[in-house]
Motif scaffolding. Structure first.
Motif, PDB file in Angstrom:
ATOM      1  N   GLY A 109       0.793  -1.222   0.000  1.00 45.55           N
ATOM      2  CA  GLY A 109       0.000   0.000   0.000  1.00 45.55           C
ATOM      3  C   GLY A 109       0.823   1.268   0.000  1.00 45.55           C
ATOM      4  O   GLY A 109       0.267   2.375   0.007  1.00 45.55           O
ATOM      5  N   ASP A 110       2.165   1.152  -0.013  1.00 45.11           N
ATOM      6  CA  ASP A 110       3.027   2.331  -0.001  1.00 45.11           C
ATOM      7  C   ASP A 110       2.901   3.114  -1.305  1.00 45.11           C
ATOM      8  O   ASP A 110       2.694   2.540  -2.384  1.00 45.11           O
ATOM      9  N   LEU A 111       3.089   4.423  -1.201  1.00 44.26           N
ATOM     10  CA  LEU A 111       3.085   5.297  -2.364  1.00 44.26           C
ATOM     11  C   LEU A 111       4.477   5.355  -2.988  1.00 44.26           C
ATOM     12  O   LEU A 111       5.474   5.556  -2.289  1.00 44.26           O
ATOM     13  N   TRP A 112       4.533   5.187  -4.303  1.00 49.51           N
ATOM     14  CA  TRP A 112       5.757   5.388  -5.082  1.00 49.51           C
ATOM     15  C   TRP A 112       5.471   6.469  -6.110  1.00 49.51           C
ATOM     16  O   TRP A 112       4.369   6.550  -6.651  1.00 49.51           O
ATOM     17  N   PHE A 113       6.469   7.308  -6.407  1.00 48.63           N
ATOM     18  CA  PHE A 113       6.246   8.369  -7.386  1.00 48.63           C
ATOM     19  C   PHE A 113       7.554   8.769  -8.064  1.00 48.63           C
ATOM     20  O   PHE A 113       8.633   8.666  -7.490  1.00 48.63           O
ATOM     21  N   THR A 114       7.420   9.209  -9.303  1.00 47.66           N
ATOM     22  CA  THR A 114       8.558   9.761 -10.033  1.00 47.66           C
ATOM     23  C   THR A 114       8.646  11.251  -9.759  1.00 47.66           C
ATOM     24  O   THR A 114       7.674  11.889  -9.367  1.00 47.66           O
TER      25      THR A 114
END
Length: 416
Positions: free
Chosen positions: A251-256
């Motif tokens: 459920g962790d957020l990943w982003f560029t």
């Protein structure tokens, strides 16, 4: 009165309605289920010389063994994508004024119809569509967010049910509206909230803006309830993120994140970031990318605890849209891997990027990124395409948008 026109950069015959002005006031009518008087769509031709030219480019794309890439749809200015939960239609945002609906009616894995969505609504940089699991389409524009209930049903009509989530002028203060870094993206999180990126408009945010930007979440990612209530800043220290997704396991957020220009060809790196808790800070403006300090803040102490990127990517490759792969078509090693698009450099001496990357995450959470599909930069250093976003169809294939070619590609796998 209806008029015929040709969309530039090809021979795309379209029909454009101008019966009723596409005014902001039409939103009030649509929210009350009233007609606006707009009766026609803009249609995009799917064959012809443009399609053949794109297929010629795709013949030169490099992929791992067993994978193939094909033209899925011609979509002008194609940016971020959202596939409807029923698999009927894919909505495609742009940095201009249109959102496109793309339909594969005969399920041959190529679009039969591409037309503009909600033509009775004027739109401003409607870059970021995203879906809830129950079929609500959200579109993040330059300075508002709209929701379209049952979009996969209503898209067949020029008039659609549409409502404000964040009204015009309330996503960012009107005086902070900019032409730069305002291509928003959104995603529904595992908590049911709507996460929206807010790029800050400067190359390096000036000190006099920092308090205001912190309050609004400009240069970060905000989250709200799906009705727009309970706004809060979830992520800080972001220069301009144009892609995020949630790990289906944790459920962790990943982003560029796109990093600072003007520091040379090889610094600073771009970023793929991993956020594990609300309120974490990812370094901007004290860091230009990775652990490279910005010239503007080089002599200052960093007043926040900074989370360094999970992957420091090649400088100026311009990492944009990303998607965790959850399908069954690809080999097992790609399960829960991140597919992401690198748009390509605009100011690097030797162009870089213009490719699709894949990131594998091991059991300890370490991330390793490598090229997956490339070949959109030819031997002369000329761009033949510029990937923007990656998403997934129900059959487990992936779609890649390209705003230079004005197209969407489908990548599939067969062991044979």
């Amino acid at each position: 009165m209806s008029i015929c026109k040709w969309i530039a950069a090809g021979t795309l015959a379209v029909v454009l309605s101008s019966g009723t002005a596409l005014a902001q006031g039409n939103l009030d009518k649509l929210s009350s289920f009233q007609t606006t008087g707009v009766t026609e769509f803009t249609y995009v031709e799917q064959g012809g010389a443009k399609a053949e030219a794109i297929r010629k480019t795709l013949a030169g794309i490099n992929l791992p063994d067993g994978f193939s890439i094909d033209l899925y749809a011609i979509v002008p200015d194609a940016r971020h994508m959202a596939v409807g939960p029923q698999g009927i239609v894919t909505f495609v945002g742009t940095r201009k004024t249109e959102v496109w609906s793309v339909t594969d009616r005969d399920k041959d894995r190529a679009a039969d119809e591409v037309k503009n969505f909600a033509p009775s609504l004027a739109k401003a940089i409607p870059n970021g569509p995203c879906f809830s699991k129950d079929g609500f389409l959200y579109i993040a524009e330059q300075n508002r967010v709209l929701v379209f209930p049952a979009a996969e049903f209503f898209y067949e009509s020029p008039d659609v049910a549409a409502f404000n989530v964040i009204p015009q002028g309330e996503l960012v203060p009107p005086e902070e509206e900019s032409y730069n870094h305002t291509a928003r993206v959104c995603k529904l999180g595992p908590d049911g909230k709507l996460y929206i990126s807010l790029g800050q408009p400067f190359n390096v945010a000036p000190a006099e803006k920092l308090d205001k930007y912190k309050k609004w979440g400009i240069g970060g990612i905000i989250r709200v309830n799906t009705d727009g209530s309970d706004r809060e800043v979830y992520t800080y220290g972001v220069r301009n993120s144009v892609g995020h997704d949630f790990d289906p396991e944790t459920g962790d957020l990943w982003f560029t994140d796109n990093q600072v220009d003007g520091m040379g060809d090889d610094i600073p790196p771009g970023e793929l970031n991993h956020q594990t808790a609300m309120g974490q800070h990812f370094g901007h403006p004290w860091f230009g990318g990775g652990d490279t300090r910005t010239n503007e803040y080089a002599g200052e102490d960093v007043p926040v605890e900074v989370v360094m990127p999970a992957v420091a990517t090649e400088a100026h490759a311009a990492d944009l849209g990303m998607h965790f792969y959850t399908g069954k078509m690809f080999p097992a090693k790609y399960k829960n891997a991140i597919f992401s698009a690198q748009h390509g450099s605009w100011n690097r001496t030797d162009p870089i990027g213009a490719r699709v990357m894949v990131t594998f995450i091991d059991a300890e959470g370490n991330a390793t990124m490598e090229p997956f599909a490339d070949g959109w930069i030819d031997e002369n250093g000329e761009y033949l395409g510029r990937p923007v976003d990656v998403t997934q169809l129900r059959d487990g294939s992936i779609l890649v948008s390209d705003d230079l070619a004005g197209a969407i590609y489908r990548i599939s796998y067969s062991a044979q």
